[in-house]
Design an enzyme around this catalytic site. Structure first.
Site, mmCIF file in Angstrom:
data_model
loop_
_atom_site.group_PDB
_atom_site.id
_atom_site.type_symbol
_atom_site.label_atom_id
_atom_site.label_comp_id
_atom_site.label_asym_id
_atom_site.label_seq_id
_atom_site.Cartn_x
_atom_site.Cartn_y
_atom_site.Cartn_z
ATOM 1 N N ASN A 210 0.845 -1.194 0.000
ATOM 2 C CA ASN A 210 0.000 0.000 0.000
ATOM 3 C C ASN A 210 0.881 1.245 0.000
ATOM 4 O O ASN A 210 2.108 1.153 0.022
ATOM 5 C CB ASN A 210 -0.968 -0.014 1.199
ATOM 6 C CG ASN A 210 -0.210 -0.078 2.512
ATOM 7 O OD1 ASN A 210 0.476 0.851 2.882
ATOM 8 N ND2 ASN A 210 -0.328 -1.218 3.210
ATOM 9 N N ASP A 279 -4.243 -6.296 5.361
ATOM 10 C CA ASP A 279 -5.241 -7.140 6.032
ATOM 11 C C ASP A 279 -5.191 -8.577 5.519
ATOM 12 O O ASP A 279 -5.529 -9.507 6.236
ATOM 13 C CB ASP A 279 -6.647 -6.556 5.808
ATOM 14 C CG ASP A 279 -6.814 -5.234 6.560
ATOM 15 O OD1 ASP A 279 -6.229 -5.119 7.663
ATOM 16 O OD2 ASP A 279 -7.486 -4.322 6.040
ATOM 17 N N LYS A 289 8.210 -17.194 -10.752
ATOM 18 C CA LYS A 289 7.470 -16.080 -11.336
ATOM 19 C C LYS A 289 6.239 -16.598 -12.077
ATOM 20 O O LYS A 289 6.352 -17.549 -12.878
ATOM 21 C CB LYS A 289 8.402 -15.331 -12.298
ATOM 22 C CG LYS A 289 7.845 -14.029 -12.784
ATOM 23 C CD LYS A 289 8.860 -13.295 -13.636
ATOM 24 C CE LYS A 289 8.201 -12.119 -14.311
ATOM 25 N NZ LYS A 289 9.041 -11.537 -15.340
ATOM 26 N N PRO A 305 -2.643 -11.730 10.689
ATOM 27 C CA PRO A 305 -2.929 -11.496 12.115
ATOM 28 C C PRO A 305 -3.025 -10.004 12.389
ATOM 29 O O PRO A 305 -2.380 -9.207 11.703
ATOM 30 C CB PRO A 305 -1.709 -12.092 12.825
ATOM 31 C CG PRO A 305 -0.632 -12.136 11.807
ATOM 32 C CD PRO A 305 -1.306 -12.298 10.467
ATOM 33 N N ILE A 307 -1.730 -7.484 14.515
ATOM 34 C CA ILE A 307 -0.584 -7.421 15.445
ATOM 35 C C ILE A 307 -0.949 -6.615 16.696
ATOM 36 O O ILE A 307 -0.708 -7.045 17.829
ATOM 37 C CB ILE A 307 0.641 -6.792 14.743
ATOM 38 C CG1 ILE A 307 1.008 -7.621 13.503
ATOM 39 C CG2 ILE A 307 1.826 -6.707 15.692
ATOM 40 C CD1 ILE A 307 2.016 -6.982 12.572
ATOM 41 N N PHE A 323 -3.557 3.389 15.445
ATOM 42 C CA PHE A 323 -3.853 4.462 14.491
ATOM 43 C C PHE A 323 -5.078 4.069 13.685
ATOM 44 O O PHE A 323 -5.276 2.887 13.380
ATOM 45 C CB PHE A 323 -2.666 4.695 13.543
ATOM 46 C CG PHE A 323 -1.706 5.720 14.071
ATOM 47 C CD1 PHE A 323 -0.882 5.420 15.147
ATOM 48 C CD2 PHE A 323 -1.642 6.983 13.511
ATOM 49 C CE1 PHE A 323 -0.003 6.366 15.658
ATOM 50 C CE2 PHE A 323 -0.766 7.946 14.008
ATOM 51 C CZ PHE A 323 0.049 7.633 15.083
ATOM 52 N N LYS A 337 -12.723 1.370 16.853
ATOM 53 C CA LYS A 337 -11.484 0.564 16.818
ATOM 54 C C LYS A 337 -10.858 0.484 18.203
ATOM 55 O O LYS A 337 -10.358 -0.554 18.627
ATOM 56 C CB LYS A 337 -10.514 1.268 15.848
ATOM 57 C CG LYS A 337 -9.814 0.326 14.925
ATOM 58 C CD LYS A 337 -9.177 1.073 13.782
ATOM 59 C CE LYS A 337 -10.036 0.995 12.537
ATOM 60 N NZ LYS A 337 -9.418 1.573 11.364
ATOM 61 N N LYS A 341 -10.457 -3.204 19.872
ATOM 62 C CA LYS A 341 -9.128 -3.768 20.161
ATOM 63 C C LYS A 341 -8.729 -3.553 21.618
ATOM 64 O O LYS A 341 -7.606 -3.884 22.004
ATOM 65 C CB LYS A 341 -8.084 -3.145 19.223
ATOM 66 C CG LYS A 341 -8.363 -3.403 17.739
ATOM 67 C CD LYS A 341 -7.186 -3.095 16.843
ATOM 68 C CE LYS A 341 -7.622 -3.088 15.378
ATOM 69 N NZ LYS A 341 -6.540 -3.173 14.429
HETATM 70 O O1 C5P Z 1 -8.183 -2.504 12.089
HETATM 71 P P1 C5P Z 1 -7.374 -1.469 11.427
HETATM 72 O O2 C5P Z 1 -6.409 -2.002 10.421
HETATM 73 O O3 C5P Z 1 -8.122 -0.321 10.865
HETATM 74 O O4 C5P Z 1 -6.523 -0.864 12.662
HETATM 75 C C1 C5P Z 1 -5.460 0.000 12.472
HETATM 76 C C2 C5P Z 1 -4.516 -0.142 13.642
HETATM 77 O O5 C5P Z 1 -4.216 -1.510 13.881
HETATM 78 C C3 C5P Z 1 -3.178 0.483 13.338
HETATM 79 O O6 C5P Z 1 -2.640 0.925 14.573
HETATM 80 C C4 C5P Z 1 -2.385 -0.661 12.750
HETATM 81 O O7 C5P Z 1 -0.986 -0.478 12.894
HETATM 82 C C5 C5P Z 1 -2.883 -1.850 13.545
HETATM 83 N N1 C5P Z 1 -2.922 -3.107 12.789
HETATM 84 C C6 C5P Z 1 -2.088 -4.147 13.117
HETATM 85 N N2 C5P Z 1 -2.152 -5.342 12.440
HETATM 86 C C7 C5P Z 1 -3.038 -5.505 11.432
HETATM 87 C C8 C5P Z 1 -3.890 -4.460 11.078
HETATM 88 C C9 C5P Z 1 -3.817 -3.270 11.775
HETATM 89 O O8 C5P Z 1 -1.250 -4.005 14.034
HETATM 90 N N3 C5P Z 1 -3.063 -6.642 10.793
#
Ligand code: C5P
Length: 398
Positions: A210, A279, A289, A305, A307, A323, A337, A341
């Protein structure tokens, strides 16, 4: 506010080739809001003229103890009055020796004797001069007198030799000055952060990623280090240089990022998830390739996952900050969020305001509600976020 806004700095420039780098240092300091007064030694003026420093600092440049421009003939008092620090960069072997002796036979050494602010020297000289027993003695004495000695670096020298004696680069001196003036709100704390995008391999040359630049995460990591924290920055692929004063662990995929985070986590007081973690990842990256064919290609994606959620769910979890970059309804999604979380703090921003740019508009969400921060550079916002986090941490040792 910039980190050096309102700071009065006296920059002494003595006679070394590195004087040309002092011009760049003045530019960095002024850009960050400092009021810089350059004192150029007679030898320093042989390398770079006063005009250059005057143009860059916007202030008169001083060389002579008896300069008639200073109405009361007290340049040595007036220049140090209200100064927050004196930095001599480059500092030659000669000026170092004269400081040790407490000489006051030119403007710069007189200023140093008459000061009541910190004095920093950034030595720059040939490696044999640096290693000479006289210089070693002088440096030890200067340190014992409470003078900070920054550098020198080792490497290629203007004289063609290689070894210790190169002045620290202007960016490094700038960074040390900013750190010097930053309150140590996170002293004794360990902070682990993620930053940048992740890269999920499809085959050996392609992947899903991204447009996250990593700028916010890097700015925040630097702000934590400036505030005195031990910092581990787990970074996805970005074009950014590792900031001074912290450990950077470079990773590519979300799975690698998770492993690196959990390896760094023991002893952490704060975890900040700034990374735009993908995601989904391809169920299996192709070993070879993938060849073009006329028909449609279907990729099977599996979820990565989360994180941040995993860290926050640990028994004894550190203070976790997330964030939320949203395209609309920031309050609803960011606060949602935070609750989903189970985070004590989330920083929200609208994607149009900050993705990939140097500045941003953010809102901090915590148990007490929403706290908007006005548009500012990511560095300034990062300092504000650090202050907010420090205010919510349980005092050290409790
Ligand atoms: O659920 P979302 O992706 O919108 O949440 C964003 C927050 O979760 C950010 O702080 C991002 O660094 C963290 N995050 C993460 N692992 C993921 C997805 C998001 O640590 N797989």
């Amino acid at each position: 506010m910039n980190s050096l806004a309102g700071r009065k700095l006296v920059l002494g420039v003595t006679g070394g080739v590195a004087a040309y780098k002092a011009a760049e240092l003045v530019r960095l300091l002024v850009k960050d809001g400092a009021d810089v007064h350059v004192v150029l030694s007679v030898a320093g003026a042989r390398f770079v003229t006063a005009v250059t420093f005057q143009a860059l600092s916007g202030n008169p440049v001083w060389t002579d103890l008896w300069d008639p421009r200073m109405g009361n003939n007290m340049a040595h008092i007036d220049l140090t009055r209200g100064a927050d620090a004196i930095l001599i960069a480059p500092a030659t072997a000669d000026v170092i020796a004269r400081l040790v002796q407490g000489r006051a036979d030119d403007l710069l050494t007189t200023l140093c004797l008459a000061r009541d602010c910190p004095l920093v020297v950034a030595p720059a000289m040939n490696r044999q001069m640096w290693e000479h027993p006289a210089t070693r003695r002088n440096i030890a004495q200067l340190g014992a007198d409470g003078v900070a000695i920054w550098g020198p670096d080792a490497g290629e020298q203007a004289c063609g030799e290689v070894g210790p004696g190169r002045m620290l680069e202007p960016e490094a001196l700038f960074e040390r000055l900013v750190a010097h003036f930053t309150p140590k709100r996170l002293a004794g704390r360990k902070v682990v952060l993620t930053a940048g995008p992740t890269f999920e391999a499809v085959d050996p040359v392609r992947g899903i990623t991204n447009t996250s630049s990593g700028k916010m995460g890097y700015a925040l990591a630097l702000a934590c280090a400036r505030a005195g924290a031990e910092v581990v920055l787990v970074s996805g692929p970005t074009g950014l240089a590792a900031p001074d004063g912290l450990v950077r662990v470079s990773v590519k995929s979300a799975l690698e990022m998770r492993d690196a985070v959990f390896a760094a986590l023991p002893g952490a007081d704060v975890f900040i998830g700034v990374a735009a973690v993908a995601d989904y990842r391809p169920a299996a990256a192709s070993e070879h390739k993938i060849k073009k064919s006329g028909s449609a290609l279907t990729l099977e994606l599996v979820p990565n996952p989360d994180i941040l959620a995993e860290v926050a769910a640990q028994p004894d979890a550190p203070f976790c900050v997330g964030f939320a970059a949203e395209s609309r309804e920031l309050d609803t999604y960011a606060e949602g969020k935070r609750r989903a979380k189970r985070l004590p703090m989330v920083i929200g921003n609208l994607i149009r305001d900050g993705l990939g740019t140097d500045d941003n508009v953010i809102v901090i969400y915590d148990d007490a509600g929403r706290h908007p921060l006005e548009r500012a550079s990511k560095a300034v916002l990062a300092a504000g976020i650090v202050t907010h986090i420090a205010g919510l941490l349980t005092p050290c040792g409790k």
